[in-house]
Design a protein around this motif. Structure first.
Motif, PDB file in Angstrom:
ATOM      1  N   VAL A  25     -11.674 -14.096 -30.445  1.00  0.00           N
ATOM      2  CA  VAL A  25     -12.122 -13.851 -29.212  1.00  0.00           C
ATOM      3  C   VAL A  25     -13.037 -12.725 -28.950  1.00  0.00           C
ATOM      4  O   VAL A  25     -12.255 -11.324 -29.460  1.00  0.00           O
ATOM      5  CB  VAL A  25     -10.841 -13.840 -28.313  1.00  0.00           C
ATOM      6  CG1 VAL A  25     -11.163 -13.600 -26.889  1.00  0.00           C
ATOM      7  CG2 VAL A  25     -10.196 -15.110 -28.336  1.00  0.00           C
ATOM      8  N   GLN A  26     -14.191 -12.652 -28.335  1.00  0.00           N
ATOM      9  CA  GLN A  26     -14.837 -11.278 -28.405  1.00  0.00           C
ATOM     10  C   GLN A  26     -14.294 -10.363 -27.066  1.00  0.00           C
ATOM     11  O   GLN A  26     -13.707 -10.794 -26.261  1.00  0.00           O
ATOM     12  CB  GLN A  26     -16.408 -11.775 -28.223  1.00  0.00           C
ATOM     13  CG  GLN A  26     -16.849 -12.573 -29.226  1.00  0.00           C
ATOM     14  CD  GLN A  26     -16.803 -11.946 -30.387  1.00  0.00           C
ATOM     15  OE1 GLN A  26     -17.183 -10.745 -30.575  1.00  0.00           O
ATOM     16  NE2 GLN A  26     -16.501 -12.635 -31.502  1.00  0.00           N
ATOM     17  N   ALA A  27     -14.698  -9.334 -27.021  1.00  0.00           N
ATOM     18  CA  ALA A  27     -14.149  -8.141 -26.117  1.00  0.00           C
ATOM     19  C   ALA A  27     -14.512  -8.553 -24.668  1.00  0.00           C
ATOM     20  O   ALA A  27     -13.754  -8.697 -23.768  1.00  0.00           O
ATOM     21  CB  ALA A  27     -14.759  -7.020 -26.192  1.00  0.00           C
ATOM     22  N   TYR A  28     -15.722  -9.325 -24.677  1.00  0.00           N
ATOM     23  CA  TYR A  28     -16.348  -9.492 -23.304  1.00  0.00           C
ATOM     24  C   TYR A  28     -15.544 -11.033 -22.787  1.00  0.00           C
ATOM     25  O   TYR A  28     -15.889 -11.350 -21.711  1.00  0.00           O
ATOM     26  CB  TYR A  28     -17.841  -9.840 -23.387  1.00  0.00           C
ATOM     27  CG  TYR A  28     -18.344 -10.704 -24.240  1.00  0.00           C
ATOM     28  CD1 TYR A  28     -18.701 -10.375 -25.607  1.00  0.00           C
ATOM     29  CD2 TYR A  28     -18.461 -12.073 -23.913  1.00  0.00           C
ATOM     30  CE1 TYR A  28     -19.273 -11.205 -26.408  1.00  0.00           C
ATOM     31  CE2 TYR A  28     -19.069 -13.148 -25.018  1.00  0.00           C
ATOM     32  CZ  TYR A  28     -19.339 -12.658 -26.076  1.00  0.00           C
ATOM     33  OH  TYR A  28     -19.961 -13.513 -26.970  1.00  0.00           O
ATOM     34  N   GLU A  29     -14.736 -11.614 -23.650  1.00  0.00           N
ATOM     35  CA  GLU A  29     -14.122 -12.734 -23.183  1.00  0.00           C
ATOM     36  C   GLU A  29     -12.687 -12.534 -22.822  1.00  0.00           C
ATOM     37  O   GLU A  29     -12.062 -13.654 -22.473  1.00  0.00           O
ATOM     38  CB  GLU A  29     -14.155 -13.796 -24.313  1.00  0.00           C
ATOM     39  CG  GLU A  29     -15.529 -14.203 -24.959  1.00  0.00           C
ATOM     40  CD  GLU A  29     -15.312 -15.109 -25.951  1.00  0.00           C
ATOM     41  OE1 GLU A  29     -16.205 -16.099 -25.723  1.00  0.00           O
ATOM     42  OE2 GLU A  29     -14.758 -14.883 -27.277  1.00  0.00           O
ATOM     43  N   ARG A  30     -12.400 -11.198 -22.520  1.00  0.00           N
ATOM     44  CA  ARG A  30     -11.033 -10.932 -22.683  1.00  0.00           C
ATOM     45  C   ARG A  30     -10.422 -10.824 -21.093  1.00  0.00           C
ATOM     46  O   ARG A  30      -9.415  -9.953 -20.827  1.00  0.00           O
ATOM     47  CB  ARG A  30     -10.508 -10.058 -23.437  1.00  0.00           C
ATOM     48  CG  ARG A  30     -10.870 -10.285 -24.975  1.00  0.00           C
ATOM     49  CD  ARG A  30     -10.216  -9.227 -25.674  1.00  0.00           C
ATOM     50  NE  ARG A  30     -10.681  -9.495 -27.084  1.00  0.00           N
ATOM     51  CZ  ARG A  30     -10.402  -8.925 -28.168  1.00  0.00           C
ATOM     52  NH1 ARG A  30      -9.589  -7.619 -28.069  1.00  0.00           N
ATOM     53  NH2 ARG A  30     -10.735  -9.282 -29.499  1.00  0.00           N
TER      54      ARG A  30
ATOM     55  N   LEU B 222      -4.553 -13.766 -30.489  1.00  0.00           N
ATOM     56  CA  LEU B 222      -5.497 -14.331 -29.662  1.00  0.00           C
ATOM     57  C   LEU B 222      -5.814 -15.591 -29.994  1.00  0.00           C
ATOM     58  O   LEU B 222      -6.340 -15.772 -31.169  1.00  0.00           O
ATOM     59  CB  LEU B 222      -6.565 -13.505 -29.154  1.00  0.00           C
ATOM     60  CG  LEU B 222      -6.152 -11.849 -28.837  1.00  0.00           C
ATOM     61  CD1 LEU B 222      -7.605 -11.411 -28.141  1.00  0.00           C
ATOM     62  CD2 LEU B 222      -5.274 -12.100 -27.534  1.00  0.00           C
ATOM     63  N   LEU B 223      -5.650 -16.720 -29.271  1.00  0.00           N
ATOM     64  CA  LEU B 223      -5.942 -18.102 -29.537  1.00  0.00           C
ATOM     65  C   LEU B 223      -7.285 -18.274 -28.990  1.00  0.00           C
ATOM     66  O   LEU B 223      -8.040 -19.107 -29.574  1.00  0.00           O
ATOM     67  CB  LEU B 223      -4.965 -19.095 -29.064  1.00  0.00           C
ATOM     68  CG  LEU B 223      -3.563 -19.014 -30.098  1.00  0.00           C
ATOM     69  CD1 LEU B 223      -2.657 -20.072 -29.544  1.00  0.00           C
ATOM     70  CD2 LEU B 223      -3.804 -18.970 -31.563  1.00  0.00           C
ATOM     71  N   SER B 224      -7.660 -17.747 -27.978  1.00  0.00           N
ATOM     72  CA  SER B 224      -8.778 -18.273 -27.126  1.00  0.00           C
ATOM     73  C   SER B 224      -8.869 -17.122 -26.139  1.00  0.00           C
ATOM     74  O   SER B 224      -7.918 -16.396 -25.782  1.00  0.00           O
ATOM     75  CB  SER B 224      -8.545 -19.670 -26.675  1.00  0.00           C
ATOM     76  OG  SER B 224      -7.900 -19.631 -25.330  1.00  0.00           O
ATOM     77  N   PRO B 225      -9.649 -17.374 -25.296  1.00  0.00           N
ATOM     78  CA  PRO B 225     -10.031 -16.172 -24.042  1.00  0.00           C
ATOM     79  C   PRO B 225      -8.813 -16.556 -23.089  1.00  0.00           C
ATOM     80  O   PRO B 225      -8.869 -15.620 -22.320  1.00  0.00           O
ATOM     81  CB  PRO B 225     -11.465 -16.533 -23.476  1.00  0.00           C
ATOM     82  CG  PRO B 225     -12.160 -17.046 -24.679  1.00  0.00           C
ATOM     83  CD  PRO B 225     -10.878 -18.045 -25.453  1.00  0.00           C
ATOM     84  N   GLN B 287      -0.364 -19.688 -21.943  1.00  0.00           N
ATOM     85  CA  GLN B 287      -1.771 -20.451 -22.002  1.00  0.00           C
ATOM     86  C   GLN B 287      -1.956 -20.012 -20.435  1.00  0.00           C
ATOM     87  O   GLN B 287      -1.213 -20.443 -19.386  1.00  0.00           O
ATOM     88  CB  GLN B 287      -1.738 -21.700 -22.139  1.00  0.00           C
ATOM     89  CG  GLN B 287      -2.753 -22.516 -21.919  1.00  0.00           C
ATOM     90  CD  GLN B 287      -4.194 -22.201 -22.963  1.00  0.00           C
ATOM     91  OE1 GLN B 287      -3.995 -22.349 -24.148  1.00  0.00           O
ATOM     92  NE2 GLN B 287      -5.216 -22.126 -22.292  1.00  0.00           N
ATOM     93  N   MET B 288      -3.491 -19.629 -20.092  1.00  0.00           N
ATOM     94  CA  MET B 288      -3.941 -19.731 -18.673  1.00  0.00           C
ATOM     95  C   MET B 288      -4.499 -21.112 -18.563  1.00  0.00           C
ATOM     96  O   MET B 288      -5.411 -21.408 -19.232  1.00  0.00           O
ATOM     97  CB  MET B 288      -4.805 -18.658 -18.503  1.00  0.00           C
ATOM     98  CG  MET B 288      -5.332 -18.427 -17.175  1.00  0.00           C
ATOM     99  SD  MET B 288      -6.346 -17.071 -16.608  1.00  0.00           S
ATOM    100  CE  MET B 288      -4.809 -16.103 -16.256  1.00  0.00           C
ATOM    101  N   LEU B 289      -4.009 -21.878 -17.430  1.00  0.00           N
ATOM    102  CA  LEU B 289      -4.796 -23.103 -17.027  1.00  0.00           C
ATOM    103  C   LEU B 289      -5.637 -22.687 -16.045  1.00  0.00           C
ATOM    104  O   LEU B 289      -6.157 -21.567 -15.512  1.00  0.00           O
ATOM    105  CB  LEU B 289      -3.598 -23.835 -16.485  1.00  0.00           C
ATOM    106  CG  LEU B 289      -2.377 -23.900 -17.928  1.00  0.00           C
ATOM    107  CD1 LEU B 289      -1.067 -24.664 -17.297  1.00  0.00           C
ATOM    108  CD2 LEU B 289      -3.183 -24.684 -19.011  1.00  0.00           C
TER     109      LEU B 289
END
Lengths: 74, 425
Positions: A25-30, B222-225, B287-289
């Motif tokens: 996950v990139q910094a700008y995606e957080r 972290l699994l995803s944004p 998880q955010m939905l």
């Protein structure tokens, strides 16, 4: 008991190692991850009150955090 | 953004470290505001038993250079009655008060409750964190808690290390707590008898101590944004005086199950081992939905060398109804097996090395159902109100003779109401 604990440690290390293969996950995606609702726990004070209650009423404890002191004699 | 994200993760991990000692208010902060304060007041009420009012206030300051300071104060007051460990019988029972200055009675068919429980606890936590380079962070915490018959002081240190472009954080924590128990009436002789008033119990001193050590290793990934997982493994060791000095066990006839006839030998004080090695493996997924709803689920496996194995499943669903209002239902299920030395009653001819009739060491399941509502009063402050129902159902270890006519372990029901306020500036 000893065998169970060894299995748990091995499994925990497996979970840790598996993280290396995930998409980064990139910094700008957080932006969402930085929200209060996405913190673990969202409120440490709530977690503390919960843990102290359960610490006083149940045999198990720990993992997420401690009981916050006190004898739990009730 | 990245700095803020990192700070967020730091706060959570710092909280995990501080929470080993019961601190952890650092994680409550979200924005980049340098100051953050939270307050909670909780009313816990068991049906016909214990009532507790507990207040907590925590303040955190994020200073320049990645340093953070935290402090929190807790105050709680407890009143009401608590099971003393003895079983219900078909005739009234009389128990000597812990102080030895009197006695109290329990009616026939009723669970014996010690009605002398009232205490006030004051606790203070202090924490400090700082970074070393870009990927290493250290946290330190001190904790103290004092009540009338119990004192606890501790310290902890935690280290967090980022990897994988800060997608992965490994954490390590160590905490030590030194507790002193100074019960009313002195430390009863473990396994000694509670004699009938006005005879006095045997004691082994006015106070005793226990050292509690916890070592925690964790990983956050972290699994995803919009999702992450955390896994913590904690190994703990309690060493010293671990008895509940107010708990007793009924001594009964091996065939009839009735209390023995000698009034000075009907009840023994419990005697637990003087050490307990334990582990807890905690795993959480968040998880955010859609519409910023958040699902948070955790599972914990616990085990100790007293023979207790426990499973806990905890789930929250945060329904973000509007930008400023949310509702969060909560379900929790907990199960434990009994400690090896748990006995609902003690057969007079038995002489086990350890014994306790504390139902909290019995086979047990508990359930929690709750709902919290939250409002953002403005961009820097929020209000929340939560209501929870808690049910404990425990099973006796064995039922002898006439004991089958009694409810040996009553269900415990409790209501928790919690009011919270948060402010950033």
């Amino acid at each position: 008991m000893k065998r169970t604990m060894i299995l748990i440690v091995v499994a925990a290390l497996g979970v840790a190692a598996s993280g290396c293969n995930l998409t980064r996950v990139q910094a700008y995606e957080r932006e969402d991850l930085s929200k209060r609702s996405m913190q673990l726990p969202p409120s440490a004070l709530d977690a503390r009150l919960d843990d102290h209650t359960y610490f006083s009423k149940e045999a198990a404890r720990g993992g997420r955090g401690g009981g916050g002191g006190g004898c739990g004699c009730n | 953004m990245q700095l803020n994200d990192t700070a967020q993760l730091r706060r959570s991990l710092a909280a995990a470290t501080a929470m080993l000692l019961g601190g952890g208010q650092a994680a409550a902060l979200e924005s980049a505001a340098p100051w953050d304060a939270e307050a909670r007041v909780q009313y816990y009420s068991e049906k016909d038993r214990v009532q507790i009012v507990e207040g907590v206030v925590g303040v955190t300051h994020q200073a320049a250079g990645g340093q953070s300071y935290g402090a929190s104060v807790v105050l709680d007051a407890m009143t009401g009655s608590s099971p003393n460990g003895a079983i219900a019988t078909d005739s009234p029972q009389t128990f000597t008060r812990p102080s030895g200055s009197g006695s109290y009675e329990t009616a026939a068919g009723q669970t014996p409750l010690d009605d002398t429980f009232h205490d006030t606890r004051v606790g203070l936590d202090l924490s400090y964190g700082h970074g070393i380079g870009d990927n290493l962070h250290l946290n330190y915490a001190l904790q103290g808690s004092v009540e009338y018959d119990y004192r606890s002081f501790g310290a902890s240190v935690g280290v967090d290390r980022d990897f994988n472009q800060r997608n992965t954080t490994l954490s390590f924590g160590l905490s030590l707590n030194f507790d002193t128990s100074e019960p009313v009436g002195g430390i009863p002789d473990p396994y000694g008898f509670m004699p009938a008033y006005p005879n006095e119990k045997d004691t082994i001193g006015v106070s005793d101590t226990k050292l509690v050590t916890d070592v925690q290793v964790g990983v956050t990934q972290l699994l995803s944004p919009r999702s992450l997982i955390r896994s913590n493994f904690v190994f703990g060791l309690d060493d010293g005086y671990i008895n509940d000095p107010y708990k007793i066990v009924s001594v009964v006839d091996p065939v009839t199950g009735e209390l023995v006839s000698d009034a000075d030998r009907r009840y023994r004080y419990e005697n637990r081992p003087d050490s307990k090695a334990r582990f807890a493996w905690y795993n959480a997924w968040q998880q955010m939905l859609r519409d910023n709803d958040v699902l948070r689920v955790s599972y914990r496996l616990y085990g100790d060398d007293w023979g207790t194995i426990s499973n806990t499943i905890d789930g929250f669903y945060r329904w973000q109804m509007t930008d400023t209002v949310f509702f969060e239902p909560h379900l929790r299920w907990y199960q434990q097996t009994a400690a090896d030395f748990y006995r609902t009653s003690l057969v007079a001819t038995d002489n086990p090395e350890h014994v306790s009739a504390d139902y909290r060491l019995a086979d047990m399941m508990t359930y929690t159902v709750g709902l919290t509502a939250g409002w953002d009063l403005n961009p820097t402050s929020e209000l929340r109100l939560g209501l929870e129902y808690y049910l404990q159902q425990a099973d006796p270890s064995d039922v002898i003779g006439v004991q089958a006519q009694q409810t040996l372990i009553e269900d415990t029901e409790a209501i928790m109401v919690r009011l919270g306020y948060g402010l950033q500036w």
